[in-house]
Design a protein around this motif. Structure first.
Motif, PDB file in Angstrom:
ATOM      1  N   ILE A 181       0.747  -1.060  -0.065  1.00 45.00           N
ATOM      2  CA  ILE A 181       0.033  -0.025  -0.007  1.00 45.00           C
ATOM      3  C   ILE A 181       1.080   1.341   0.014  1.00 45.00           C
ATOM      4  CG2 ILE A 181      -0.589   0.334   2.423  1.00 45.00           C
ATOM      5  CD1 ILE A 181      -3.305   0.670   1.682  1.00 45.00           C
ATOM      6  N   GLN A 182       1.904   1.115   0.764  1.00 43.89           N
ATOM      7  CA  GLN A 182       2.974   2.437   0.715  1.00 43.89           C
ATOM      8  C   GLN A 182       3.635   2.597  -0.839  1.00 43.89           C
ATOM      9  OE1 GLN A 182       3.405   4.461   3.118  1.00 43.89           O
ATOM     10  NE2 GLN A 182       3.325   3.271   5.092  1.00 43.89           N
ATOM     11  N   LEU A 183       3.794   1.679  -1.396  1.00 43.33           N
ATOM     12  CA  LEU A 183       4.102   1.708  -2.909  1.00 43.33           C
ATOM     13  C   LEU A 183       3.264   2.241  -4.021  1.00 43.33           C
ATOM     14  CD1 LEU A 183       6.495   1.192  -4.917  1.00 43.33           C
ATOM     15  CD2 LEU A 183       5.556  -1.017  -5.274  1.00 43.33           C
ATOM     16  N   VAL A 184       2.042   1.808  -3.576  1.00 39.60           N
ATOM     17  CA  VAL A 184       0.739   2.506  -4.584  1.00 39.60           C
ATOM     18  C   VAL A 184       0.647   3.765  -4.113  1.00 39.60           C
ATOM     19  CG1 VAL A 184      -1.322   2.258  -4.865  1.00 39.60           C
ATOM     20  CG2 VAL A 184      -0.114   0.112  -4.844  1.00 39.60           C
ATOM     21  N   LEU A 185       0.793   4.172  -2.672  1.00 41.79           N
ATOM     22  CA  LEU A 185       0.584   5.391  -2.506  1.00 41.79           C
ATOM     23  C   LEU A 185       1.700   6.583  -2.771  1.00 41.79           C
ATOM     24  CD1 LEU A 185      -0.857   4.920   1.017  1.00 41.79           C
ATOM     25  CD2 LEU A 185      -2.179   6.162  -0.669  1.00 41.79           C
ATOM     26  N   GLU A 186       2.770   6.051  -2.705  1.00 43.28           N
ATOM     27  CA  GLU A 186       3.990   6.776  -3.355  1.00 43.28           C
ATOM     28  C   GLU A 186       3.907   7.049  -4.794  1.00 43.28           C
ATOM     29  OE1 GLU A 186       8.029   5.743  -2.400  1.00 43.28           O
ATOM     30  OE2 GLU A 186       8.822   7.059  -3.963  1.00 43.28           O
ATOM     31  N   GLU A 187       3.636   5.909  -5.578  1.00 44.82           N
ATOM     32  CA  GLU A 187       3.309   6.172  -6.874  1.00 44.82           C
ATOM     33  C   GLU A 187       2.483   7.067  -7.459  1.00 44.82           C
ATOM     34  OE1 GLU A 187       5.795   5.165  -8.539  1.00 44.82           O
ATOM     35  OE2 GLU A 187       6.817   3.891  -7.352  1.00 44.82           O
ATOM     36  N   LEU A 188       1.252   7.121  -6.688  1.00 41.50           N
ATOM     37  CA  LEU A 188      -0.062   7.703  -7.067  1.00 41.50           C
ATOM     38  C   LEU A 188       0.361   9.193  -6.779  1.00 41.50           C
ATOM     39  CD1 LEU A 188      -3.088   7.914  -7.558  1.00 41.50           C
ATOM     40  CD2 LEU A 188      -3.339   7.547  -5.004  1.00 41.50           C
ATOM     41  N   ILE A 189       0.752   9.390  -5.429  1.00 47.74           N
ATOM     42  CA  ILE A 189       0.891  10.818  -5.123  1.00 47.74           C
ATOM     43  C   ILE A 189       2.083  11.642  -5.851  1.00 47.74           C
ATOM     44  CG2 ILE A 189       1.583  12.421  -3.264  1.00 47.74           C
ATOM     45  CD1 ILE A 189       0.332  10.313  -1.421  1.00 47.74           C
ATOM     46  N   PRO A 206     -10.951  19.729 -14.650  1.00 47.00           N
ATOM     47  CA  PRO A 206     -11.460  19.189 -15.905  1.00 47.00           C
ATOM     48  C   PRO A 206     -11.204  17.838 -15.697  1.00 47.00           C
ATOM     49  CG  PRO A 206      -9.299  20.331 -16.500  1.00 47.00           C
ATOM     50  CD  PRO A 206      -9.501  20.691 -14.938  1.00 47.00           C
ATOM     51  N   ALA A 207     -12.147  17.173 -16.350  1.00 41.85           N
ATOM     52  CA  ALA A 207     -12.287  15.567 -16.287  1.00 41.85           C
ATOM     53  C   ALA A 207     -11.315  15.018 -17.008  1.00 41.85           C
ATOM     54  CB  ALA A 207     -13.570  15.223 -16.657  1.00 41.85           C
ATOM     55  N   GLU A 208     -10.543  14.221 -16.306  1.00 44.43           N
ATOM     56  CA  GLU A 208      -9.239  13.665 -16.926  1.00 44.43           C
ATOM     57  C   GLU A 208      -8.783  12.543 -16.159  1.00 44.43           C
ATOM     58  OE1 GLU A 208      -5.458  15.401 -16.669  1.00 44.43           O
ATOM     59  OE2 GLU A 208      -4.538  13.872 -17.956  1.00 44.43           O
ATOM     60  N   ASN A 209      -8.818  11.401 -16.699  1.00 45.27           N
ATOM     61  CA  ASN A 209      -8.215   9.994 -15.923  1.00 45.27           C
ATOM     62  C   ASN A 209      -6.794  10.031 -16.098  1.00 45.27           C
ATOM     63  OD1 ASN A 209      -7.590   7.839 -14.817  1.00 45.27           O
ATOM     64  ND2 ASN A 209      -9.032   6.612 -15.907  1.00 45.27           N
ATOM     65  N   PRO A 210      -5.900  10.295 -15.129  1.00 52.88           N
ATOM     66  CA  PRO A 210      -4.727  10.368 -15.230  1.00 52.88           C
ATOM     67  C   PRO A 210      -4.093   9.177 -15.398  1.00 52.88           C
ATOM     68  CG  PRO A 210      -5.100  10.713 -12.838  1.00 52.88           C
ATOM     69  CD  PRO A 210      -6.537  10.877 -13.404  1.00 52.88           C
ATOM     70  N   LEU A 211      -4.762   7.924 -15.322  1.00 55.85           N
ATOM     71  CA  LEU A 211      -4.311   6.666 -15.314  1.00 55.85           C
ATOM     72  C   LEU A 211      -4.333   6.415 -16.940  1.00 55.85           C
ATOM     73  CD1 LEU A 211      -6.027   4.636 -12.757  1.00 55.85           C
ATOM     74  CD2 LEU A 211      -3.642   5.847 -12.811  1.00 55.85           C
ATOM     75  N   ASN A 212      -5.098   7.107 -17.611  1.00 52.17           N
ATOM     76  CA  ASN A 212      -5.184   7.208 -19.068  1.00 52.17           C
ATOM     77  C   ASN A 212      -4.106   7.946 -20.045  1.00 52.17           C
ATOM     78  OD1 ASN A 212      -7.099   5.235 -19.032  1.00 52.17           O
ATOM     79  ND2 ASN A 212      -8.489   6.529 -19.536  1.00 52.17           N
ATOM     80  N   ALA A 213      -3.328   8.818 -19.067  1.00 56.22           N
ATOM     81  CA  ALA A 213      -2.447   9.549 -19.730  1.00 56.22           C
ATOM     82  C   ALA A 213      -1.288   8.842 -20.180  1.00 56.22           C
ATOM     83  CB  ALA A 213      -1.856  10.539 -18.623  1.00 56.22           C
ATOM     84  N   ASP A 214      -0.322   9.349 -20.956  1.00 48.72           N
ATOM     85  CA  ASP A 214       0.643   8.612 -21.696  1.00 48.72           C
ATOM     86  C   ASP A 214       2.169   9.409 -21.489  1.00 48.72           C
ATOM     87  OD1 ASP A 214       0.504  10.962 -23.305  1.00 48.72           O
ATOM     88  OD2 ASP A 214       0.210   9.609 -25.151  1.00 48.72           O
ATOM     89  N   ASP A 215       2.233  10.251 -20.672  1.00 48.16           N
ATOM     90  CA  ASP A 215       3.494  10.796 -20.056  1.00 48.16           C
ATOM     91  C   ASP A 215       4.468   9.771 -19.593  1.00 48.16           C
ATOM     92  OD1 ASP A 215       1.688  10.741 -17.728  1.00 48.16           O
ATOM     93  OD2 ASP A 215       3.477  11.513 -16.936  1.00 48.16           O
ATOM     94  N   GLU A 216       5.530  10.108 -20.121  1.00 57.78           N
ATOM     95  CA  GLU A 216       6.716   8.871 -19.827  1.00 57.78           C
ATOM     96  C   GLU A 216       7.052   8.806 -18.385  1.00 57.78           C
ATOM     97  OE1 GLU A 216      11.231   7.976 -21.232  1.00 57.78           O
ATOM     98  OE2 GLU A 216      10.290   9.644 -22.073  1.00 57.78           O
ATOM     99  N   ALA A 217       7.020  10.037 -17.800  1.00 55.77           N
ATOM    100  CA  ALA A 217       7.109  10.174 -16.149  1.00 55.77           C
ATOM    101  C   ALA A 217       6.389   9.126 -15.158  1.00 55.77           C
ATOM    102  CB  ALA A 217       7.243  11.614 -15.843  1.00 55.77           C
ATOM    103  N   GLY A 218       5.075   9.010 -15.870  1.00 54.15           N
ATOM    104  CA  GLY A 218       4.347   8.251 -15.108  1.00 54.15           C
ATOM    105  C   GLY A 218       4.097   7.058 -15.416  1.00 54.15           C
TER     106      GLY A 218
END
Lengths: 100, 364
Positions: B277-285, B318-330
């Motif tokens: 859960i710590q890993l998921v939270l760090e990645e998400l934030i 604005p409505a944007e699902n960040p999980l659908n983004a394609d930025d390299e950093a994420g």
């Protein structure tokens, strides 16, 4: 995160022993410490026996180090624990890195 | 075994217990839960007359506690109490602390009291600390000694008043394990606690106290799984949740991580899941939310019932699902979230974006 470094006699093998978490906070420090140590190194060994947590920030630094070594030598990861190995696996890094 | 009827208690005219009634049978393990300041500890302290009720009736067996002729010291010997603070005598060894009451109040010979004390220390896993002074022990160890001291009087009933509240979260489990083991011996126990997972696991019955009354009672499955009344429902949900207002420019990852870990320990989440859960939270934030927004509301829920975890990030924009983004950093972060989370959902409600991640549940 704590780390210690030691080189062999002719300076071609560098062993870096890392302890703790490699995350958003500590990954830049690992990157900086490695940056000053590449000269003349043919084999870079990252000993992860004491590493209990790696996030993508840490993965990026390890990947950077691997790319840096690829022209002149190689990077080897040793003693990677199960949780950390899972992070390598889920990002496909286990296929790209030398993990012993 | 204990029958409480219409118990009332006020402090300076402010009612704490309004009309508390409860029946507790021999061998029952009762957990009392509820918000702070709703009379849980007062109720417990009334049971052994550390507080004197203003009105009502308390029957222990056939003895009416509030009868002026009741032998209160004799009653307290039958009814032991473990407090939030351990209150061991600092100048006495662990063994002497445990032997004191049996020798002085019950007049048990020292050799016999010593034998019993050593046996109890073995039960709480501290036999090797018999000759230590309390200051040489951790908080968790001191509380285990306090439990052994209470048991040395061979009480029929043990009252626990928030026995883990004063402890560092890393020491909570060792004390809960001792109480859990004790619950298997058939002794009657009444426990005021904020440890919801523990209450669910050990209790035969749970009393939810609110507004100075027993607002709802039932089996752990009923109270934690399907509470019937609104205040119980709200409380159970709130106890399972941790909320943060995150600010990108004022965020301390390690402080945040430590708060989440304390919460997860209290929900009895194992180490491996806590790391996940710590890993998921760090990645998400750090890699999904902060590159897009300065402020986010974050809710972390860990179900005491199932052990599943749910993370909800809420932000306006604005409505944007960040999980659908394609930025390299994420990219790596999204990969980790996709592997670690059993469900990932995005929705927009009233111009608020809501990203929900679930861990350790069934994959949708």
């Amino acid at each position: 995160m704590n780390l210690s470094m030691k080189k062999n006699e002719d300076g071609t093998v560098l062993t870096v022993i890392v302890d703790g978490s490699i995350d958003t906070v500590t990954a830049p420090e690992l990157e900086n410490r490695l940056e000053g140590a590449y000269a003349g190194v043919k084999e870079l060994i990252l000993d992860f026996a004491g590493v209990d947590y790696v996030s993508s920030a840490g993965l990026r630094v390890i990947m950077g180090a691997d790319q840096r070594m690829s022209g002149t030598g190689r990077l080897i990861l040793k003693n990677v624990n199960e949780d950390v190995r899972e992070v390598f696996e889920m990002t496909g890094f286990d296929e790209l890195l030398n993990i012993e | 075994m204990i029958s409480v009827k219409h118990l009332c208690k006020s402090y300076n005219g402010a009612p704490v217990l309004r009309n508390v009634s409860a029946e507790i049978g021999r061998g029952e393990i009762i957990s009392i839960i509820g918000p702070s300041g709703t009379g849980k500890s007062t109720f417990l302290r009334c049971l052994n007359l550390l507080e004197h009720p203003d009105a009502g009736e308390i029957l222990v067996g056939h003895t009416n506690l509030l009868d002026p002729g009741t032998d209160v010291p004799e009653l307290r010997m039958k009814m032991g109490m473990v407090f939030q603070q351990f209150n061991l005598f600092p100048h006495m060894t662990v063994l002497e602390n445990i032997m004191l009451a049996p020798c002085t109040l019950r007049r048990i010979p020292r050799t016999k009291a010593r034998e019993k004390a050593l046996e109890l220390l073995k039960t709480v896993g501290l036999l090797d600390k018999a000759e230590a002074l309390p200051e040489e022990l951790s908080g968790g160890q001191q509380q285990r000694v306090a439990i052994a001291r209470t048991l040395a009087m061979e009480p029929e009933i043990v009252l626990f008043d928030e026995p883990t509240s004063a402890l560092d979260p890393t020491m909570v489990n060792e004390v809960l394990t001792v109480i859990r083991n004790l619950s298997k011996t058939g002794i009657t126990m009444i426990i005021v606690t904020h440890e919801m997972r523990f209450a669910r696991d050990v209790s035969t019955r749970v009393l939810y106290m609110d507004e100075g009354i027993v607002y709802e009672e039932g089996t752990p499955q009923e109270i934690f799984g399907s509470p019937k009344r609104p205040r119980t429902r709200a409380f159970i949900r709130r106890m399972d949740m941790l909320c943060f207002e995150l600010d990108k420019f004022d965020f301390d990852l390690y402080h945040f991580r430590s708060e989440v870990d304390d919460f997860a320990v209290r929900q009895m989440m194992e180490q491996k899941k806590r790391n996940a859960i710590q890993l998921v939270l760090e990645e998400l934030i750090e890699n999904i939310l902060f590159p897009r927004m300065e402020k986010t509301q974050l809710e972390i829920g860990i179900s005491a019932e199932s052990g599943e975890a749910e993370i909800r990030a809420l932000w306006t924009g604005p409505a944007e699902n960040p999980l659908n983004a394609d930025d390299e950093a994420g990219q790596m972060a999204r990969m980790i979230l996709s592997k670690r989370c059993s469900q990932r959902e995005f929705a927009q409600e009233d111009s608020r974006n809501i990203l929900t991640l679930k861990l350790f549940g069934e994959t949708k």
